[in-house]
Scaffold this motif. Sequence first.
Motif, short mmCIF file in Angstrom:
data_model
loop_
_atom_site.label_atom_id
_atom_site.label_comp_id
_atom_site.label_asym_id
_atom_site.label_seq_id
_atom_site.Cartn_x
_atom_site.Cartn_y
_atom_site.Cartn_z
N UNK A 177 53.19 38.28 35.00
CA UNK A 177 52.14 38.06 36.01
C UNK A 177 52.61 38.42 37.41
N UNK A 178 53.78 37.92 37.80
CA UNK A 178 54.26 38.19 39.15
C UNK A 178 54.65 39.67 39.25
N UNK A 179 54.01 40.36 40.18
CA UNK A 179 54.29 41.78 40.37
C UNK A 179 53.22 42.72 39.86
N UNK A 180 52.21 42.20 39.17
CA UNK A 180 51.12 43.05 38.68
C UNK A 180 50.05 43.22 39.76
N UNK A 181 49.66 44.45 40.01
CA UNK A 181 48.61 44.75 40.99
C UNK A 181 47.51 45.54 40.29
N UNK A 182 46.27 45.17 40.55
CA UNK A 182 45.14 45.89 39.96
C UNK A 182 43.93 45.73 40.86
N UNK A 183 42.92 46.56 40.63
CA UNK A 183 41.72 46.52 41.46
C UNK A 183 40.84 45.35 41.05
N UNK A 184 40.49 44.57 42.03
CA UNK A 184 39.71 43.35 41.79
C UNK A 184 38.35 43.67 41.17
N UNK A 185 37.68 44.70 41.67
CA UNK A 185 36.34 45.03 41.17
C UNK A 185 36.37 45.41 39.70
N UNK A 186 37.42 46.11 39.28
CA UNK A 186 37.53 46.52 37.87
C UNK A 186 37.80 45.31 36.99
N UNK A 187 38.71 44.43 37.42
CA UNK A 187 39.01 43.23 36.64
C UNK A 187 37.77 42.37 36.46
N UNK A 188 36.97 42.26 37.52
CA UNK A 188 35.73 41.46 37.44
C UNK A 188 34.71 42.14 36.52
N UNK A 189 34.58 43.47 36.65
CA UNK A 189 33.63 44.21 35.81
C UNK A 189 33.99 44.09 34.33
#
Length: 316
Positions: A177-189
């Motif tokens: 978990x620590x260190x993972x970056x992703x686009x918020x809009x995609x995760x929500x979609x």
Amino acid sequence: MDINKHDNIGYNEIIQSSVNTPLISIIIPTYRRPFKVRKAIISAIQQDTNTNYEIVIVENTSDKSPETEAVIRSCKSDRISYYQNHDNIGMFGNWNRGLRLAKSEWVTILCDDDLIENDFISRATHIIKRTSYRFFCLKNEIFSKEDDLHHIRNNTFKQHVREKNKFHMLLSNQTSTVGNFYKRSIAIALGGFDESLYPSSDYDLYLRYINTEGPYLIDRSKSYGYFRMEGNTSSEIKVQFDFCKKDLILQKKCINNLKINVLKKRLMLSIIKVANRKRLQKLNHQKKSLLFKLELIILSFYTGMINFLYKKKINI
């Protein structure tokens, strides 16, 4: 899965950040750990960067938490937003709430007992601006006590920055978990974290995300974050067995959905089952049979082939 599942349970906004249009949100879900969360917050505040970022803290309890609020206020940062749920909505329910409360394009989750280095955000910003990846991971190390960190920093084996794909992720959860970056809009979609798949809900989201968005980046050039093992529920034996069970379910589902021929699917399913048995035997402290040792050799060969065929070194 339903990211809106807990909309009937409200929350209070205790502290509001003054940061407008942040590029990155550091989401800190917390539950009754004021003294540990303080260290996580300080590491999030003390970033050596010009990047516009916010810190979103979501307290997952209906109990009034004067200690946590006092700790957060003592950190004195205008980057912080602090929310308190009206009721406990579960670990991954709280992570989903953090996703929805964040205001940024990019998000990363920092658990309340983990820590990050002061170049964490600057490195993430560098990758965001220099590459087109929509999911990337910064290297982290496991620790138990803060006294371990000096030794870990000075003895970390530095590796390359590499591109990986869904086949790597299918073999095992390649990230923490620590260190993972992703686009918020995609995760929500994609529906966020599926609570029914606890404790593998994060692995499930990463699999779905990478399957949709393509290859991801792993930066192992140095350690940027630290995952605390001491007192972590994920290290409990029962939870470890649950990981094995749920991970295998997810892996089978993903393999069956791949657009590859039946023989390749059967091979991948066999390899995944061997890898799962390896984890279970380690948890049960069982001795390996001769047949199982042979299967492990095949597993190593297959893993090596995946790494060889899809190995791509990235210079950034």
